[in-house]
Design an enzyme around this catalytic site. Structure first.
Site, PDB file in Angstrom:
ATOM      1  N   ASP A   1       3.198 -15.570   7.565  1.00 56.10           N
ATOM      2  CA  ASP A   1       2.118 -15.052   6.730  1.00 56.10           C
ATOM      3  C   ASP A   1       0.840 -15.838   7.057  1.00 56.10           C
ATOM      4  O   ASP A   1       0.868 -16.899   7.687  1.00 56.10           O
ATOM      5  CB  ASP A   1       2.484 -15.127   5.242  1.00 56.10           C
ATOM      6  CG  ASP A   1       1.673 -14.131   4.400  1.00 56.10           C
ATOM      7  OD1 ASP A   1       0.679 -13.577   4.930  1.00 56.10           O
ATOM      8  OD2 ASP A   1       2.020 -13.912   3.229  1.00 56.10           O
TER       9      ASP A   1
ATOM     10  N   GLU B   1      -3.047 -11.206  -4.966  1.00 66.14           N
ATOM     11  CA  GLU B   1      -2.296 -12.451  -4.790  1.00 66.14           C
ATOM     12  C   GLU B   1      -2.480 -13.425  -5.956  1.00 66.14           C
ATOM     13  O   GLU B   1      -2.497 -13.009  -7.110  1.00 66.14           O
ATOM     14  CB  GLU B   1      -2.642 -13.069  -3.436  1.00 66.14           C
ATOM     15  CG  GLU B   1      -2.353 -12.074  -2.284  1.00 66.14           C
ATOM     16  CD  GLU B   1      -2.438 -12.671  -0.916  1.00 66.14           C
ATOM     17  OE1 GLU B   1      -2.019 -13.804  -0.705  1.00 66.14           O
ATOM     18  OE2 GLU B   1      -2.927 -11.966  -0.015  1.00 66.14           O
TER      19      GLU B   1
HETATM   20  C1  BGC Z   1      -0.598 -11.905   2.312  1.00 63.57           C
HETATM   21  C2  BGC Z   1       0.136 -10.883   3.148  1.00 63.57           C
HETATM   22  C3  BGC Z   1      -0.809 -10.174   4.074  1.00 63.57           C
HETATM   23  C4  BGC Z   1      -1.551 -11.195   4.903  1.00 63.57           C
HETATM   24  C5  BGC Z   1      -2.500 -10.599   5.925  1.00 63.57           C
HETATM   25  C6  BGC Z   1      -1.528 -12.777   3.129  1.00 63.57           C
HETATM   26  O1  BGC Z   1      -2.378 -13.518   2.316  1.00 63.57           O
HETATM   27  O2  BGC Z   1       0.340 -12.707   1.637  1.00 63.57           O
HETATM   28  O3  BGC Z   1       0.794  -9.966   2.317  1.00 63.57           O
HETATM   29  O4  BGC Z   1      -0.113  -9.256   4.864  1.00 63.57           O
HETATM   30  O5  BGC Z   1      -2.300 -12.025   4.030  1.00 63.57           O
HETATM   31  O6  BGC Z   1      -3.643 -10.108   5.356  1.00 63.57           O
END
Ligand code: BGC
Length: 598
Positions: A298, A485
């Protein structure tokens, strides 16, 4: 008898057979792709291999870096878009990137990834589908399939072939800021909807990414190290048996169903970061379950691992089973760390070869090696908007309807109150144009709730009034601010608490004072606490985050053009404090049980 049994199976294949770009994940295709990957791998230098394992963010690299480092992948993080963010701008950027990749010795195309989690949500003008918590309320998975397939077509039109979706999280505590990315608190439901979503993406020709492996939705309150944050990226503290039952089995099923890519979770399992957990990433996922695709880390997650320094962390992650490093900014350092690890014998040659073989296999399997930029295909936008509206219509849950106030009559006078009535951005939520979403003008078309109601009533002989005393009915539209998030972690889930829209309180008060029959619509990614307020409402509808076409969909449901069919995919707690007890709910802590809906 047999004839009838075959029908549903045939119809799945018919759908696939018609879509030319569909990705076929049959064992034979995996074998063929792996054989090609092996042949290419045999010609590669260690530097070329390290480059394939890197994913940089478009803002933190030059296009010439693709040629120089033989980069394997580039991403757009949430809200990251080229130029004026038109389809042409995207295609032009990716064409230039693929041209840069074509200049490398082996001319291996990059794979471009975006977070298209409810439509091509980074793109201006995108049609926005409902977020997953709403889709999980639907009676059927049809809307989920359509949403995924249209998302795949939309990203391909812009030259993108990989989306970081679907999210298979099982959100066990709705205070989590990513609850709306989860289809359900129930692992069976999350698996069923998640797998359909994955199939829809493959059917539309996009590489999917099942995420976040694993346990992202099970973290314990207070274990997050993010600010703000209580739950996101925290620690999932469970017995291994419970971890499998709640958070792992859906991945096993998705792997059996042809998963191409898995994204590791920022979260930890009993104190160990998933990114460095070899037992899960390698022994279970790859060896036991036979996953043949690749694992991506991630966004900048490597930094959070337990190594002494950044280089140690890269080595730790690669050895644990991460195949591609999503290192948006520090990607050059990640690249050098891989080569250092290899040279010093800290990473085995076999591990690097395995990682690159997996990446190349998916590149072959998805058709990217033959067609680095998908051919441009016209999209009938009106038809897609209609699909998004239909998908939204299936998500609404009717929770209260005293004296059958709903469906409403078309020729009544309505007063619309509440802050969720005037923003398409609120209907769409996070991951819409911006990472955190946008309350004001998110550039995704669609109507506000007020616009949709007004249009409908004007056509049907009714009226919208600003004066509660003149109204037959009050429509009270409450909601949450868009968030994503850890920014969405909320300790206080009251209508006036964390992430609640500022105007909720005044609107609730105004509706109560007016004393007219009130229909409340809640636009939110998760249940909010309404235990007191609901007493003065005649009807109550959970609208989730229905997307850009959500307002028209809501009007259709409120006025009975379509029935309410949604059922709660999450237990609705009486208070914020009781929102984590999804398993052992006592009746006094539950306002509406899991599966409820009138
Ligand atoms: C998130 C992911 C996402 C990634 C790319 C991260 O902060 O947890 O779900 O795919 O960013 O944008």
């Amino acid at each position: 008898m047999k004839k009838y049994l075959l029908l549903p199976i045939l119809s799945i294949f018919t759908v696939c057979a018609f879509a030319e770009s569909a990705i076929s994940v049959s064992p034979v295709r995996w074998d063929e792709a792996e054989a090609k990957a092996d042949a290419l791998l045999a010609q590669m230098t260690d530097e070329e291999k390290a480059g394939q394992m890197i994913q940089a963010e478009r803002r933190y690299m030059k296009i010439s870096d693709i040629t120089k480092y033989c980069l394997g992948s580039v991403l757009s993080g949430g809200g990251s878009a080229p130029g004026k963010n038109t389809v042409d701008d995207w295609r032009t950027m990716i064409e230039k990137m693929q041209a840069a990749a074509a200049k490398t010795r082996l001319a291996i195309p990059i794979i471009y990834g975006v977070d298209a989690v409810h439509g091509h949500n980074n793109l201006a003008g995108a049609v926005i589908f409902p977020h997953n918590s709403g889709l999980g309320a639907s009676a059927s998975t049809q809307g989920t399939f359509e949403a995924a397939r249209e998302t795949a077509r939309a990203i391909r039109q812009t030259g993108v072939t990989w989306t970081f979706a679907p999210c298979l999280a099982v959100a066990r505590d709705i205070r989590w800021g990513r609850t709306y990315e989860s289809f359900s608190e129930d692992p069976q439901k999350a698996a069923a909807f998640g797998i359909v979503s994955m199939r829809g993406l493959h059917d539309g020709g996009a590489v999917s990414s099942i995420k976040h492996f694993a346990g992202d939705g099970g973290t314990a309150f207070g274990t997050s190290k993010k600010t703000p944050g209580f739950l996101d990226q925290g620690d999932t503290k469970l017995s291994e048996e419970e971890f499998f039952r709640l958070h792992l089995n859906q991945y096993k099923r998705a792997v059996e169903d042809g998963a191409l890519n898995v994204m590791a979770s920022y979260s930890s399992f009993n104190g160990v970061k998933m990114h460095e957990n070899r037992r899960f990433l390698t022994e279970i996922l790859k060896e036991e379950w036979g996953f043949r695709g690749f694992v991506v880390s991630d966004y900048a997650a490597v930094e959070q691992c337990s190594g002494k320094n950044y280089r140690d962390n890269v080595i730790l992650c690669v050895n644990a089973g991460i195949d591609m490093l999503m290192e948006p900014i520090r990607w050059k350092q990640a690249y050098r760390s891989i080569l250092y690890g290899l040279k010093k014998g800290l990473i085995a040659q076999e591990r690097i070869d395995d990682a690159v073989r997996r990446i190349l296999t998916v590149k072959y399997l998805s058709g990217l090696m033959d067609e680095p930029i998908p051919a441009f295909e016209e999209i009938d936008e009106a038809a897609v908007r209609e699909k998004a509206r239909k998908a939204a219509e299936g998500t609404f849950v009717l929770l209260k309807n005293e004296a059958s106030l709903l469906p409403l009559k078309p020729n009544i006078s309505v007063c619309i109150l509440g802050p969720a009535a005037d923003s398409v951005g609120v209907l769409c939520g996070g991951w819409t144009i911006e990472w955190l979403g946008k309350t004001v003008n998110p550039a995704v078309g669609g109507k506000t709730f007020r616009e949709a109601v007004t249009q409908f009533l004007e056509a049907g002989g009714g009226a919208v009034t600003d004066h509660p005393d003149e109204a037959d009915v009050i429509l009270l539209a409450l909601g949450e601010e868009p968030y994503a998030e850890f920014f969405g972690d909320a300790a206080d889930l009251s209508l006036y608490g964390d992430k609640a829209l500022k105007g909720n309180r005044a609107a609730v008060e105004a509706a109560r004072k007016a004393g007219k029959p009130t229909v409340t619509v809640l636009v939110a990614g998760r249940p909010r606490i309404v235990s007191e307020e609901i007493k003065s409402w005649k009807a109550f509808v959970m609208a989730w985050l229905p997307g850009s076409e959500g307002a028209d969909a809501l009007v259709n449901a409120l006025w009975g053009k379509v029935p309410f069919v949604g059922r709660l995919p999450f237990t609705w707690p009486v208070s914020s404090e009781t929102s984590a007890e999804t398993e052992s709910r006592r009746s006094e802590t539950v306002l509406f049980p899991y599966g409820f809906g009138l």
